[in-house]
Write an enzyme that holds these catalytic residues in place. Structure first.
Site, mmCIF file in Angstrom:
data_model
loop_
_atom_site.group_PDB
_atom_site.id
_atom_site.type_symbol
_atom_site.label_atom_id
_atom_site.label_comp_id
_atom_site.label_asym_id
_atom_site.label_seq_id
_atom_site.Cartn_x
_atom_site.Cartn_y
_atom_site.Cartn_z
ATOM 1 N N ASP A 73 0.835 -1.207 0.000
ATOM 2 C CA ASP A 73 0.000 0.000 0.000
ATOM 3 C C ASP A 73 0.875 1.264 0.000
ATOM 4 O OD1 ASP A 73 -2.795 1.002 0.367
ATOM 5 O OD2 ASP A 73 -1.966 1.874 2.185
ATOM 6 N N GLU A 109 14.453 -15.637 0.178
ATOM 7 C CA GLU A 109 14.796 -16.808 0.998
ATOM 8 C C GLU A 109 13.732 -17.901 0.854
ATOM 9 O OE1 GLU A 109 15.214 -15.578 5.073
ATOM 10 O OE2 GLU A 109 16.430 -13.841 4.488
#
Ligand code: NOJ
Length: 558
Positions: free
Chosen positions: A221, A270
């Protein structure tokens, strides 16, 4: 327009193949779910996860690759959930964490990825950190996490600078001890201070919390607002969130934001399979926006210039070329979006007297749009949006051709924009009305009780999903057919090559599909050997010509 449905996502083999494609996002069709208004399982008038999960078969049949769900976190709902009080729990209005887990599992089993909303610029004023800040003294550690500043003037009774809130009025609120806090949006949405390491650490934990639960990405956002210019200088640009032409203002698009996204990208990398970041950044021009999607930052950014191009062949083509070039320069794919929960739905925008005009909501005293014309054009632009190279976003209900509710009375409106501007800005409620699923049911099938947090317009009955389900000429059938063909023909991954055409016509080859969109009102000639794969409306093609406000996909396969 006859279309025999071929399931793309319900077959487990296809679902598995979709899940293992590492670059899935580059041409994904993402469906935005606005949880308050999608489907209501418990009948309280507000949508929820029980409702969302019950509609996975519908989404699967539509053929979308992913959903993005607007905020469902614990929130006082002063800005419809974009005021988050707890980033790692679900608001009871929408369900529980177990409901979210169940939804993710069901969506994944159907081959649909799940993107959630992340609101890092501000929290709710009900967030425990902000409550602690209010209870602490100026200069305290608790206040360092937000943008507290001493007021100006001899007794600190004036705001620290001249910034305005996007929702109207000043962007500063006094707290009674000489300090004021910054809120670029509602006063119930205090801005975090991203120079404070605890803020960054908290958001790392939030990202991991949702990644560990299996989400496939985040829509970020107001991604261009987290860092403000050093010293918070007065705004001499005086533009708001949609400021154009590179006039940025000291609260938008500061270079420092990119460090945050590089850090998040490393964190996301990751995880396997790859997870994505999508920027909501109202940044102009296109090359400034492309900085958010450089190889070590986010994956995608919403293409708002495309949304702002109106129903104009020339403006659309210019935007398409600019966005493709800017994103190509950083090896990112482009996104295509026409509607979301912040703007008047395009079926309504295109029915205005001036379909290139941009308005923040339409109210009962405004000129009312031509719904038939708006829908006709909305169906045509679907065949543009879903053919272009890159990723496409569909806002819930656009596949039904829904318009805005343009005559909502003032007393039901909830958008803080409407309230903070004293009604001068109508705001966004009209595009947020609960969806119609069944024409002959209470609240048009939004739930079983008939309760609805915003009233629905009568036209939602004609446009309800069940009415459109088996009608080959319906907007829903058009979207299903377009998504199936897009998948089969590799649209979204094909290169775009323009064919020569009049200014009102967009004519391009995309692999073995030719797309022609006529934004003018007069018919234009089609190639003599045209074989129509899909047409935006039943009367699109007659006597070898493409009607005005219509579009076709033609088959170029030998
Ligand atoms: C953008 C969101 O899409 C909008 O709905 C919200 O009001 C503002 N950001 C503030 O969070």
């Amino acid at each position: 327009m006859s279309d025999t449905f071929v399931p793309t996502k319900t077959d487990p083999g296809a679902a598995e193949a979709a899940r293992t494609d590492d670059a899935w996002w580059r041409d994904a069709v993402v469906y935005q779910i606005y949880p308050r208004s999608f489907a209501d399982g418990d009948g309280d008038g507000m949508g929820d996860f029980a409702g969302i999960t019950s509609k996975v078969p519908y989404l699967s049949r539509l053929g979308v690759d992913a959903v993005w769900i607007s905020p469902f976190y614990v929130s006082p709902q002063r800005d419809a959930g974009y005021d988050v009080a707890d980033y790692v729990d679900v608001d009871p209005r929408f369900g529980t964490l177990a409901d979210v887990d169940a939804f993710i599992a069901v969506a994944h089993a159907a081959g649909i990825r799940v993107i959630v909303d992340l609101v890092p610029n501000h929290s709710s004023s009900a967030h425990p950190w902000f409550q602690a800040a209010l209870a602490s003294a100026p200069g305290s550690r608790e206040r360092a996490r937000y943008m507290f500043r001493r007021g100006s003037g001899p007794d600190a009774s004036l705001p620290p600078n001249n910034w305005h809130s996007v929702f109207g009025g000043p962007a500063w609120e006094p707290v009674g001890d000489g300090d004021w806090y910054l809120h670029l949006f509602d006063p119930s949405q205090p801005d975090f201070d991203w120079s404070d390491p605890e803020v960054a650490e908290m958001f790392d934990d939030v990202l991991r919390f949702w990644l560990d639960r299996g989400v496939d990405g985040f829509r970020v956002d107001v991604a261009h607002s987290l860092v403000k210019a050093e010293g918070l200088p007065d705004n001499t640009v005086m533009r708001d969130i949609q400021g154009a032409g590179g006039d940025r203002g000291p609260m938008w698009d500061q270079d420092g934001v990119h460090e945050i996204y590089r850090h998040w990208r490393r964190l996301l990398d990751e995880y396997t399979p790859p997870r994505i970041l999508v920027a909501e950044a109202w940044v102009h021009p296109a090359d400034r926006m492309a900085r958010y999607v450089r190889a070590d930052e986010m994956h995608q950014a919403f293409n708002f210039p495309y949304m702002l191009s109106g129903w104009s062949g020339q403006a659309l083509r210019e935007t398409i070329d600019e966005s493709l070039a800017a994103n190509h320069a950083v090896d990112a794919t482009t996104t295509w979006v026409q509607s979301n929960h912040d703007v008047v739905r395009h079926a309504t925008r295109f029915g205005q007297a001036d379909p290139t005009r941009w308005v923040n909501g339409i109210g009962p005293d405004d000129p009312q749009p031509d719904q038939e014309l708006g829908l006709r054009r909305a169906r045509a632009i679907a065949l543009l949006t879903l053919a272009l190279p890159g990723s496409a976003y569909i806002y819930q209900g656009e596949e039904l051709g829904l318009p805005d509710h343009t005559t909502l009375p003032a007393d039901v409106r909830q958008d803080p924009t409407f309230i903070r501007t004293g009604g001068a800005e109508i705001g966004r409620d009209g595009c947020r009305v609960p969806l119609p699923w069944r024409a002959d049911a209470p609240a048009f099938g939004f739930n079983e009780t008939g309760a609805s947090w915003l009233p629905q317009p009568a036209v939602f009955g004609e446009l309800a999903a069940d009415v459109q389900e088996d009608d080959p000429a319906s907007t829903l059938s058009l979207y299903r057919a377009a998504l199936r063909l897009r998948h089969e023909r590799g649209l979204g991954r094909a290169a775009l090559e323009w064919n020569e055409s009049p200014a009102a016509v967009l004519d391009a080859d995309l692999g073995d599909v030719r797309m022609i969109v006529n934004t003018g009102s007069e018919p234009v000639a089609l190639p003599s050997d045209a074989r129509v794969l899909l047409a935006s409306v039943p009367d699109a093609v007659a006597e070898g010509r493409l009607a005005g406000d219509a579009a076709v996909w033609l088959d170029l396969r030998g």
